[in-house]
Scaffold this motif. Sequence first.
Motif, mmCIF file in Angstrom:
data_model
loop_
_atom_site.group_PDB
_atom_site.id
_atom_site.type_symbol
_atom_site.label_atom_id
_atom_site.label_comp_id
_atom_site.label_asym_id
_atom_site.label_seq_id
_atom_site.Cartn_x
_atom_site.Cartn_y
_atom_site.Cartn_z
ATOM 1 N N SER A 433 44.875 21.288 -88.603
ATOM 2 C CA SER A 433 45.233 22.664 -88.947
ATOM 3 C C SER A 433 46.267 23.248 -87.984
ATOM 4 C CB SER A 433 43.978 23.547 -88.949
ATOM 5 O OG SER A 433 43.460 23.688 -87.635
ATOM 6 N N GLN A 434 46.292 22.736 -86.756
ATOM 7 C CA GLN A 434 47.220 23.273 -85.753
ATOM 8 C C GLN A 434 48.558 22.534 -85.731
ATOM 9 O OE1 GLN A 434 45.393 24.487 -81.820
ATOM 10 N NE2 GLN A 434 43.638 23.400 -82.674
ATOM 11 N N PHE A 435 48.529 21.255 -86.112
ATOM 12 C CA PHE A 435 49.752 20.447 -86.023
ATOM 13 C C PHE A 435 49.995 19.753 -87.367
ATOM 14 C CE2 PHE A 435 47.466 20.338 -81.958
ATOM 15 C CZ PHE A 435 48.345 21.074 -81.191
ATOM 16 N N PRO A 436 51.174 19.899 -87.952
ATOM 17 C CA PRO A 436 51.469 19.261 -89.242
ATOM 18 C C PRO A 436 51.621 17.754 -89.083
ATOM 19 C CG PRO A 436 53.425 20.350 -88.377
ATOM 20 C CD PRO A 436 52.311 20.695 -87.442
ATOM 21 N N VAL A 437 50.600 17.001 -89.464
ATOM 22 C CA VAL A 437 50.610 15.556 -89.203
ATOM 23 C C VAL A 437 51.454 14.786 -90.210
ATOM 24 C CG1 VAL A 437 48.387 15.576 -88.032
ATOM 25 C CG2 VAL A 437 48.454 15.277 -90.503
ATOM 26 N N ARG A 438 52.198 15.494 -91.058
ATOM 27 C CA ARG A 438 53.152 14.801 -91.943
ATOM 28 C C ARG A 438 54.332 14.285 -91.153
ATOM 29 N NH1 ARG A 438 54.979 18.827 -96.304
ATOM 30 N NH2 ARG A 438 56.325 17.064 -96.789
ATOM 31 N N SER A 439 54.599 14.880 -89.979
ATOM 32 C CA SER A 439 55.733 14.445 -89.173
ATOM 33 C C SER A 439 55.243 13.628 -87.984
ATOM 34 C CB SER A 439 56.517 15.657 -88.652
ATOM 35 O OG SER A 439 55.750 16.379 -87.711
ATOM 36 N N GLY A 440 56.123 12.794 -87.464
ATOM 37 C CA GLY A 440 55.789 12.005 -86.292
ATOM 38 C C GLY A 440 55.485 12.890 -85.103
ATOM 39 N N ASP A 441 56.257 13.964 -84.936
ATOM 40 C CA ASP A 441 56.036 14.884 -83.831
ATOM 41 C C ASP A 441 54.665 15.552 -83.962
ATOM 42 O OD1 ASP A 441 57.064 16.325 -81.487
ATOM 43 O OD2 ASP A 441 57.022 18.083 -82.796
ATOM 44 N N GLY A 442 54.274 15.900 -85.195
ATOM 45 C CA GLY A 442 52.971 16.514 -85.422
ATOM 46 C C GLY A 442 51.832 15.561 -85.093
ATOM 47 N N LYS A 443 51.978 14.302 -85.487
ATOM 48 C CA LYS A 443 50.958 13.300 -85.180
ATOM 49 C C LYS A 443 50.808 13.146 -83.668
ATOM 50 C CE LYS A 443 52.051 10.531 -89.301
ATOM 51 N NZ LYS A 443 50.862 10.645 -90.133
ATOM 52 N N HIS A 444 51.948 13.113 -82.998
ATOM 53 C CA HIS A 444 51.948 12.963 -81.541
ATOM 54 C C HIS A 444 51.196 14.110 -80.879
ATOM 55 C CE1 HIS A 444 54.525 12.459 -77.642
ATOM 56 N NE2 HIS A 444 53.312 11.966 -77.512
ATOM 57 N N LYS A 445 51.467 15.351 -81.309
ATOM 58 C CA LYS A 445 50.798 16.517 -80.733
ATOM 59 C C LYS A 445 49.314 16.524 -81.069
ATOM 60 C CE LYS A 445 54.869 19.547 -80.640
ATOM 61 N NZ LYS A 445 55.518 20.734 -81.242
ATOM 62 N N ALA A 446 48.967 16.128 -82.286
ATOM 63 C CA ALA A 446 47.560 16.089 -82.688
ATOM 64 C C ALA A 446 46.787 15.083 -81.841
ATOM 65 C CB ALA A 446 47.440 15.740 -84.169
ATOM 66 N N VAL A 447 47.400 13.930 -81.597
ATOM 67 C CA VAL A 447 46.751 12.901 -80.775
ATOM 68 C C VAL A 447 46.513 13.418 -79.362
ATOM 69 C CG1 VAL A 447 47.127 10.684 -79.641
ATOM 70 C CG2 VAL A 447 47.523 10.909 -82.088
ATOM 71 N N ASN A 448 47.521 14.055 -78.783
ATOM 72 C CA ASN A 448 47.367 14.548 -77.409
ATOM 73 C C ASN A 448 46.416 15.735 -77.322
ATOM 74 O OD1 ASN A 448 48.898 12.729 -75.877
ATOM 75 N ND2 ASN A 448 50.800 13.686 -76.559
ATOM 76 N N TYR A 449 46.230 16.461 -78.420
ATOM 77 C CA TYR A 449 45.215 17.515 -78.477
ATOM 78 C C TYR A 449 43.813 16.892 -78.440
ATOM 79 C CZ TYR A 449 42.040 20.752 -80.879
ATOM 80 O OH TYR A 449 40.958 21.518 -81.239
ATOM 81 N N LEU A 450 43.640 15.773 -79.153
ATOM 82 C CA LEU A 450 42.328 15.133 -79.252
ATOM 83 C C LEU A 450 42.001 14.246 -78.058
ATOM 84 C CD1 LEU A 450 42.530 14.138 -83.015
ATOM 85 C CD2 LEU A 450 40.968 15.822 -82.040
ATOM 86 N N LEU A 451 43.023 13.765 -77.375
ATOM 87 C CA LEU A 451 42.817 12.776 -76.325
ATOM 88 C C LEU A 451 41.858 13.227 -75.224
ATOM 89 C CD1 LEU A 451 43.615 9.927 -75.579
ATOM 90 C CD2 LEU A 451 45.564 10.848 -74.311
ATOM 91 N N PRO A 452 41.971 14.461 -74.682
ATOM 92 C CA PRO A 452 41.015 14.867 -73.638
ATOM 93 C C PRO A 452 39.566 14.821 -74.107
ATOM 94 C CG PRO A 452 42.869 16.398 -73.733
ATOM 95 C CD PRO A 452 42.986 15.515 -74.925
ATOM 96 N N HIS A 453 39.341 15.101 -75.388
ATOM 97 C CA HIS A 453 37.976 15.046 -75.919
ATOM 98 C C HIS A 453 37.486 13.600 -75.984
ATOM 99 C CE1 HIS A 453 37.807 19.304 -77.011
ATOM 100 N NE2 HIS A 453 39.057 19.181 -77.410
ATOM 101 N N ILE A 454 38.386 12.680 -76.359
ATOM 102 C CA ILE A 454 38.005 11.259 -76.384
ATOM 103 C C ILE A 454 37.669 10.792 -74.975
ATOM 104 C CG2 ILE A 454 38.741 8.917 -76.979
ATOM 105 C CD1 ILE A 454 40.740 10.087 -78.894
#
Length: 674
Positions: A433-454
């Motif tokens: 919902s925060q990052f448009p994962v249709r784009s490579g840049d969005g996927k990158h930001k979404a991953v780094n948002y989730l990474l600290p939780h992982i």
Amino acid sequence: MANPGDFAYTVKQQADIVRIVGDYIKLKKAGAQNYSGLCPFHGEKTASFSVHATRQFYHCFGCGLSGDVFSFVQKIENITFPEAVRMVAQKLGIPLPKAAYSTPGEAKEARLRGQLLDVHERAVAFFQECLRRPEGARAREYLAGRGLDHELIARFRIGYAPDSGFVLRDRLKGEFSEEVLRESGLFSWKQEERLPASGSRLPEDNSHLSDGSRQQEQIPRSARNDNGDNNENLGEQKPKAESRKPEAAAMYSKFRNRVMFPIASEAGKVIAFTGRTLAADEKSGPKYLNSPETVIYSKSRVLFNLDVAKEWVKKFDYAILVEGQMDCISVYAAGFHNVIASSGTAFTELQAKLLGRFSKNVVVNFDPDTAGAKATERTLGLLVEEEFQIKVLTLEQGFDPDLYIRRKGKEAYGEALKHSQKYFDYLIERARSQFPVRSGDGKHKAVNYLLPHIQRVPSRIVRDELAQEIAQKLGIDSAVLRQELRHAAGTRSTAAVKALAEAQVTDAEKVLIRALASVRQMQPGEEHISARDGAEEEFDPARQAQFVLQNEGLHRGLATESLAESLLSDSRLNAGRECADVLEVPATESDRRMLASILLKEDEDLTAEVLEAAVRALRRIHLRRRQEDVHQELKKPGLAANKERLRELLTELERISRALRDPGLAESSLAKMA
């Protein structure tokens, strides 16, 4: 040590260590005389804490701690040995003798704790009395408006603090010293000015202020101008202003004109309050006012309603965690007695450890607004580190648990509770919902948002599984990004995934993007028919790429999805127009950078064979992704009961396997692209 003949020995002979320890942690039978559970003194996932019922001792095979019933209570309550003996005696209903302490300091501290507990018990009774009197009418209306009946008000011992600075103080000053009242956290005061013989003014010492402020605290108007009406209502004589001692006049009630919610310790003793204001003016202070920390109250170590909820948490083997007292009371009133709340503070590590003594399963139900979502993320992080099994209940926007139950009913809340999400499904939704994962840049930001939780997850195996799940649900098909994600998740480091958008793009995608961009190189007004139908010898890569993507959607979920969509839309809009700069395509800045990077590295001619190989590669990627989705669905619990759906999935899996075995999808040029 308890010796025959003394009081501690008598208590120990009557104490059942299994029952006493079982009040603090969940124990399970583990043999003829043994019980086991999770150690409350160190973090662990597998139970290594044992209690021997016959020999009446405990031992932890994880941290090595062992002892008797007194040492357990002494350590877990952080109290002295005499206090532990007295607490166990109280649990057993054994009459207490006069306490004896080893040092004067120990005796003084224990005496102060006991007096503060008495002060709070008297204050609870005082607030309850005020709620029943005429001056509590508005507070009763407020509570009735929140759906609280007499039974519920009595259960949580809710009261009302009158709009007076001195009534509570005058009620308590005959029983307790001024020092004890100051230490209770129930009062504020203004430091008196004293003049030395020379007439010069001494500097004020405000080091006693409970909030740490060194500024002189002014007595509010409601405290200064107390006209004594409330004193008369409570059956007391109105004190004359001139008869008050200066020291007493300087102290006044911290809580005024507030609905009072008592906060109890795990043992059920009232140790603090939260007061909800009934005034609407700015001078009334914060909406919710909490007791300051005292000798008996540390807000980071207390969970509201745990004294009652702990037995239900152990019984159902999960807790419902909400944010505030009213949410907690409403959920409790709806029949879910295993509910607790963080009180006066954000959820803390110590609260997570405290909750973990009773169950390692929790449903987090915070407000769905922005602040509530952030609080949920912080809380999830702490619970993950303590290895909880976590679910998240997200109610409709604008509904906290209290309002949801009052508007929709307890049955609706119970149904919502059944459909709570796994915590990482919740976080992935937040990322999408925060990052448009249709784009490579969005996927990158979404991953780094989730990474600290992982990275908070202690188990490396679980972290690796989560990395794969994230890659699948975010549509990350790039082997490069998957590898970086799994590496970062495996190390538990705080470093972000440093993957450029270009590194996430496969060779097959680059070919399709080049083909779509080639429409800008054609002369306007020319007729072009795809070489696919054999109508002309000239190869039109743009037209062929458009045909494949529009009919098969092979770009969906790829790093270049949004760029491909922009090029497809732009080609339709600009059909027949003059040729323009390819980088003027209406796309995001990151997509335009990606496009420039792809076009600047054209290392082979865009032939029909190259384009066909790229299409086959994308088809293989699409099939593999769908194959992974089917495998994930087959792992879901309860699927075996739905035989029709199971048959559909197995049939689809076989169809995908046959398609992937097609020799046309296994050519060497294709393998490089995929």
